[in-house]
Design a protein around this motif. Structure first.
Motif, short mmCIF file in Angstrom:
data_model
loop_
_atom_site.label_atom_id
_atom_site.label_comp_id
_atom_site.label_asym_id
_atom_site.label_seq_id
_atom_site.Cartn_x
_atom_site.Cartn_y
_atom_site.Cartn_z
N ILE A 60 44.40 52.57 16.23
CA ILE A 60 45.82 52.77 15.97
C ILE A 60 46.30 54.01 16.71
O ILE A 60 45.72 55.09 16.57
N LEU A 61 47.36 53.85 17.48
CA LEU A 61 47.99 54.98 18.16
C LEU A 61 49.07 55.53 17.25
O LEU A 61 50.01 54.82 16.88
N LEU A 62 48.91 56.79 16.84
CA LEU A 62 49.89 57.46 15.98
C LEU A 62 50.66 58.44 16.85
O LEU A 62 50.14 59.48 17.25
N ALA A 63 51.90 58.06 17.18
CA ALA A 63 52.68 58.82 18.16
C ALA A 63 53.88 59.47 17.49
O ALA A 63 54.49 58.89 16.59
N GLY A 64 54.20 60.69 17.93
CA GLY A 64 55.38 61.34 17.37
C GLY A 64 55.63 62.71 17.95
O GLY A 64 54.80 63.27 18.67
N ASN A 65 56.79 63.24 17.60
CA ASN A 65 57.16 64.58 18.04
C ASN A 65 56.26 65.62 17.39
O ASN A 65 55.67 65.37 16.33
#
Length: 224
Positions: free
Chosen positions: A26-31
């Protein structure tokens, strides 16, 4: 029915029809500051409590700092480390040879603990010492092969810079089984608003909505 792995967050489990699929990446992407480390740390912590050992590979900050920071959210790794249910690795990358060394350390820790869960924090920090797109793409492929080889259910964190629509090094979007976006911004009244979206999740039903969330001493509180 495919086997599920709890995310460690009951609301997120609901949005994912029961949790992550076992052995998925799972790719957990965010600022920066969106709460990615808090969510990922809870994933490792709750798994260890349920006798699913986990490895947290730190590329973005030191082992000591991570253990200290997540303790504020009720995530106490130290007793689990003593019981060999959790390992937190202090890793930094300065060259391509160090990438292979870091991956070897991750593999050894997974093997020793018989780990079922892995967090890589973060892809961007891991790729920082690499100069070319080819090297970065090669790194993602090596990481993906490592995940397949060990069978760990994995969260790979990637930062999205402010005012950017690009996720990470681009290739991880295609190899990942799922993508969760965590974003935050100030509204017109200068109030911080946070929202989460599941933009991809192979092999499972999932929410297509945008969900608001807050961060408290208990971690992430997601609105269903």
């Amino acid at each position: 029915m495919s086997e599920r792995i709890s995310t460690g967050n009951p609301e997120l489990d609901t949005l994912l029809d029961g949790g992550f699929l076992k052995n998925s990446m799972i790719l957990l992407a965010g600022n920066p500051g969106a709460g990615k480390t808090i969510l990922s740390s809870r994933f490792i912590y709750e798994g260890a409590l349920e006798d699913e050992p986990g490895v947290y590979a730190c590329f973005a900050e030191t082992r000591k700092r991570l253990i200290s920071d997540v303790k504020k959210f009720g995530i106490d790794y130290e007793p689990l480390i003593r019981r060999r249910k959790v390992e937190v690795l202090d890793l930094s990358i300065g060259s391509e040879t160090e990438v292979q060394s870091a991956l070897n350390q991750i593999f050894e820790s997974i093997t020793t603990l018989r780990a079922k869960r892995l967090v890589v924090d973060s892809i961007a920090a891991m790729a920082m010492g690499l100069e070319t797109e080819f090297e970065k793409r090669h790194l993602i492929r090596l990481l993906y092969r490592l995940i397949l080889k060990t069978g760990c259910t994995t969260i790979a964190i990637t930062d999205i810079p402010w005012n950017s629509n690009r996720i990470g090094e681009s290739i991880e979007e295609f190899v990942a089984d799922g993508i969760i976006l965590m974003e935050h911004q100030y509204d017109s009244s200068d109030t911080l608003k946070r929202q989460l979206r599941i933009t991809k999740m192979r092999g499972t039903n999932h929410s297509r909505k945008t969900h608001k969330y807050t961060i408290s001493s208990n971690g992430l509180n997601i609105e269903l």
